[in-house]
Design an enzyme around this catalytic site. Structure first.
Site, PDB file in Angstrom:
ATOM      1  N   LYS A  59     -32.723  28.179  -3.595  1.00  0.00           N
ATOM      2  CA  LYS A  59     -32.834  29.534  -3.046  1.00  0.00           C
ATOM      3  C   LYS A  59     -33.365  30.508  -4.112  1.00  0.00           C
ATOM      4  O   LYS A  59     -33.677  30.104  -5.218  1.00  0.00           O
ATOM      5  CB  LYS A  59     -31.477  29.979  -2.491  1.00  0.00           C
ATOM      6  CG  LYS A  59     -30.877  28.991  -1.474  1.00  0.00           C
ATOM      7  CD  LYS A  59     -31.602  29.009  -0.134  1.00  0.00           C
ATOM      8  CE  LYS A  59     -31.342  27.806   0.754  1.00  0.00           C
ATOM      9  NZ  LYS A  59     -29.993  27.627   1.246  1.00  0.00           N
TER      10      LYS A  59
HETATM   11  C1  PLP Z   1     -28.964  27.056   2.200  1.00  0.00           C
HETATM   12  C2  PLP Z   1     -28.642  27.521   3.558  1.00  0.00           C
HETATM   13  C3  PLP Z   1     -27.320  27.706   4.011  1.00  0.00           C
HETATM   14  C4  PLP Z   1     -26.099  27.237   3.277  1.00  0.00           C
HETATM   15  O1  PLP Z   1     -25.989  27.602   1.988  1.00  0.00           O
HETATM   16  P1  PLP Z   1     -25.155  26.717   0.937  1.00  0.00           P
HETATM   17  O2  PLP Z   1     -25.017  27.662  -0.202  1.00  0.00           O
HETATM   18  O3  PLP Z   1     -25.973  25.516   0.617  1.00  0.00           O
HETATM   19  O4  PLP Z   1     -23.854  26.369   1.555  1.00  0.00           O
HETATM   20  C5  PLP Z   1     -27.131  28.262   5.266  1.00  0.00           C
HETATM   21  N1  PLP Z   1     -28.162  28.609   6.042  1.00  0.00           N
HETATM   22  C6  PLP Z   1     -29.440  28.417   5.660  1.00  0.00           C
HETATM   23  C7  PLP Z   1     -30.540  28.833   6.584  1.00  0.00           C
HETATM   24  C8  PLP Z   1     -29.719  27.849   4.420  1.00  0.00           C
HETATM   25  O5  PLP Z   1     -30.995  27.657   4.056  1.00  0.00           O
END
Ligand code: PLP
Length: 402
Positions: free
Chosen positions: A198
């Site tokens: 991210k």
């Molecule tokens: C990465 C992601 C999540 C979850 O995040 P984590 O930190 O990995 O638990 C939820 N929704 C979307 C669309 C994502 O890309």
């Protein structure tokens, strides 16, 4: 055919010798120093860095409050708790997302309801949301897919008219803007993820931003077992040691050294965002003449944070399908990916009774998409490798013979 043109999957020379992943964190000496400083100090679980990180994120997005969590999924779970989702409550979300956007509803005993996407933006279609509202609908979880904000003004209007809470899954959209406003300041609650692919990372981590004090207090208590020590919230006071567990929460806290990493990363966020945007522009202009693929459509009023760059294949102009083209790109040493397998098609969801056919636009999109590498730690030369590989593979499979 010379060896440059022959696909690597057919024994030709790959476009690059080393493998390029689709996404990867950026960690530098400043980040490492920020973490080791905390490790040498007194607090490694919840300490002063956690509050500082939350304040910094709230300030960046323009929200009153921010509550950090162990990961983005835990943060979504907390938001569903704070929104009061319970047994048999319906929550409308998109199928074109990571499973966590819908799983958080199941954690509360609620029922995820999938509204199909807009074929142009790939975001949830507000008209489909309206069609699916019932007396049991409690919330909407739109996802800012790839970093492009969902149609928030329409979604918030629908929510107001029907007394629903909007929990925005902004895992892709830290730093994005919708009609001039930063994502994180608009919906009732907004979730960001700090997973390594991210925009900024804390290893694992997530956060909810909100302007609502009631949600804020519930989120704080939820992430620490449902326990409070706040004298104003206690039902009685036995002494200075006293705390109360008032509901069943979880241990969803982030550590102080992760928060320190988050603060250090936040200093670089604008540079990360600019770099992603620069690479997207290079991709867009390099693919402009390729009719066999569609580049991502962007709404003029929104400013994407470009988490993902997804090409959509024009299958009627190609002799191969998505799988063949995907495999050919992989053999050229390009780390492609697919975002996402529609959630309702997962075996677990099928077993709950969700059927293929309920979201035809998302299901069609799934057959035609490939995610190309995009992250600030890649070099401009890597971007050009990806472009060469895409052109080579698309040229091979194109029906148009030049
Ligand atoms: C990465 C992601 C999540 C979850 O995040 P984590 O930190 O990995 O638990 C939820 N929704 C979307 C669309 C994502 O890309």
């Amino acid at each position: 055919m010379n060896n440059q043109m022959k696909l690597a999957i057919h024994g030709g020379k790959p476009v690059r010798d080393s493998f390029l992943s689709y996404g990867k964190q950026w960690i530098d000496e400043q980040d490492i120093q920020a973490v080791t400083e905390v490790l040498r100090g007194d607090y490694i679980t919840t300490g002063p860095q956690v509050g500082k990180f939350e304040e910094a994120i709230a300030e960046y997005v323009g929200s009153k409050y921010a509550v950090s969590f162990a990961n983005g999924t835990a943060a979504l779970h907390g938001a569903c708790y704070a929104a009061g989702i319970s047994t048999n409550d319906q929550v409308i979300t998109t199928p074109m997302t990571f499973v966590a956007s819908a799983n958080c509803v199941l954690y509360m005993g609620g029922i995820p309801v999938f509204a199909d996407i807009d074929a142009k933006t790939y975001n949830i279609n507000p008209q489909k949301i309206e069609e699916l509202i019932t007396a049991n609908t409690k919330a909407i979880i739109p996802v800012d897919f790839t970093g492009q904000p969902a149609q928030l003004d329409r979604i918030i209007k629908i929510a107001k008219e029907n007394n629903l809470i909007v929990i925005e899954d902004a895992a892709h959209s830290l730093g994005a803007k919708y009609k001039g406003n930063k994502i994180g300041s608009i919906s009732d609650m907004t979730m960001f993820s700090f997973h390594p692919v991210k925009h900024l990372t804390t290893g694992e981590g997530g956060i909810i931003t909100t302007n609502n004090e009631g949600f804020y207090k519930k989120l704080l208590q939820f992430r620490t077992h449902g326990i409070t020590r706040d004298p104003r919230q206690l039902m009685k006071q036995d002494g200075p040691w006293y705390y109360e567990m008032q509901f069943l929460g979880f241990n969803y806290r982030i550590t102080d050294f992760q928060a320190a990493l988050g603060i250090s990363q936040l200093n670089k966020l604008d540079f990360f965002l600019e770099t992603r945007k620069k690479y997207v522009e290079i991709y867009n202009s390099a693919f402009r003449d390729l009719q066999e693929i569609n580049v991502p459509f962007q709404e003029v009023h929104s400013d994407s944070s470009w988490h993902l760059y997804i090409i959509r294949l024009n299958l009627e102009m190609l002799n191969g399908n998505r799988k063949q083209i995907y495999e050919a790109l992989l053999k050229e040493n390009i780390g492609v990916n697919v975002h996402y397998i529609p959630v309702h098609l997962q075996p677990y969801y099928k077993q709950l009774g969700y059927k293929k056919g309920i979201c035809p636009e998302a299901e069609k999109l799934y057959e035609e998409i490939i995610t190309l590498p995009l992250f600030p730690a890649m070099e401009e030369a890597d971007v050009h490798d990806v472009i060469r590989a895409v052109r080579k593979v698309i040229h091979h499979y194109s029906k148009k013979k030049t």
